[in-house]
Design a protein around this motif. Structure first.
Motif, PDB file in Angstrom:
ATOM      1  N   ALA A 154     -36.601  11.148 -67.586  1.00 55.84           N
ATOM      2  CA  ALA A 154     -36.111  11.530 -66.261  1.00 55.84           C
ATOM      3  C   ALA A 154     -35.159  10.478 -65.695  1.00 55.84           C
ATOM      4  CB  ALA A 154     -37.285  11.737 -65.312  1.00 55.84           C
ATOM      5  N   ALA A 155     -35.478   9.216 -65.877  1.00 54.00           N
ATOM      6  CA  ALA A 155     -34.613   8.153 -65.373  1.00 54.00           C
ATOM      7  C   ALA A 155     -33.285   8.130 -66.117  1.00 54.00           C
ATOM      8  CB  ALA A 155     -35.310   6.803 -65.504  1.00 54.00           C
ATOM      9  N   THR A 156     -33.313   8.402 -67.410  1.00 46.81           N
ATOM     10  CA  THR A 156     -32.084   8.417 -68.184  1.00 46.81           C
ATOM     11  C   THR A 156     -31.172   9.557 -67.738  1.00 46.81           C
ATOM     12  OG1 THR A 156     -33.262   7.482 -70.068  1.00 46.81           O
ATOM     13  CG2 THR A 156     -31.155   8.495 -70.524  1.00 46.81           C
ATOM     14  N   VAL A 157     -31.759  10.689 -67.415  1.00 47.07           N
ATOM     15  CA  VAL A 157     -30.957  11.840 -66.973  1.00 47.07           C
ATOM     16  C   VAL A 157     -30.429  11.615 -65.558  1.00 47.07           C
ATOM     17  CG1 VAL A 157     -31.112  14.287 -66.366  1.00 47.07           C
ATOM     18  CG2 VAL A 157     -32.135  13.466 -68.480  1.00 47.07           C
ATOM     19  N   GLU A 158     -31.233  11.057 -64.679  1.00 45.69           N
ATOM     20  CA  GLU A 158     -30.863  10.938 -63.274  1.00 45.69           C
ATOM     21  C   GLU A 158     -29.958   9.750 -62.964  1.00 45.69           C
ATOM     22  OE1 GLU A 158     -31.452  13.051 -60.746  1.00 45.69           O
ATOM     23  OE2 GLU A 158     -32.299  14.410 -62.238  1.00 45.69           O
ATOM     24  N   VAL A 159     -30.190   8.606 -63.594  1.00 46.72           N
ATOM     25  CA  VAL A 159     -29.433   7.394 -63.280  1.00 46.72           C
ATOM     26  C   VAL A 159     -28.176   7.360 -64.143  1.00 46.72           C
ATOM     27  CG1 VAL A 159     -29.458   4.877 -63.257  1.00 46.72           C
ATOM     28  CG2 VAL A 159     -31.513   6.149 -62.643  1.00 46.72           C
ATOM     29  N   THR A 160     -27.015   7.396 -63.487  1.00 47.57           N
ATOM     30  CA  THR A 160     -25.757   7.383 -64.226  1.00 47.57           C
ATOM     31  C   THR A 160     -25.026   6.051 -64.101  1.00 47.57           C
ATOM     32  OG1 THR A 160     -24.621   8.345 -62.325  1.00 47.57           O
ATOM     33  CG2 THR A 160     -25.466   9.873 -63.999  1.00 47.57           C
TER      34      THR A 160
END
Length: 92
Positions: free
Chosen positions: A27-33
């Motif tokens: 989830a963090a990889t998808v959300e944090v750009t």
């Protein structure tokens, strides 16, 4: 004295903690750009759950609180492992 739950319960909540950590990593990889320094990410991913989990375990007075602390403590390795796997798979 730290009240310990049964070994099977303790192992179960730790497995759930690792799974929660892996889901949090995805989830963090998808959300944090934004680009973040790797040393800061490692410190946050390992440090925050470790500190919160250890303090919860040390100051627990009930077995379920100790189990909750073990769950939080197990989030860090799951999160870190998933982030490392994502990094390896992406070729970075």
């Amino acid at each position: 004295m730290i009240p310990l739950p049964r070994p099977s319960v303790l192992a179960g909540v730790m497995i759930v903690g690792v799974a929660v950590g892996m889901m949090a990593a995805v989830a963090a990889t998808v959300e944090v750009t934004a680009t973040v320094r790797p040393d800061i990410v490692i410190a946050v991913v390992i440090g925050v759950p470790a500190i919160v989990g250890l303090l919860t375990i040390l100051f627990s007075s009930r077995r379920w609180v100790t189990a909750l602390g073990a769950l939080v403590l197990a989030v860090g390795p799951g999160w870190f492992g998933a982030l490392a796997a994502i990094q390896v798979a992406s070729g970075g």
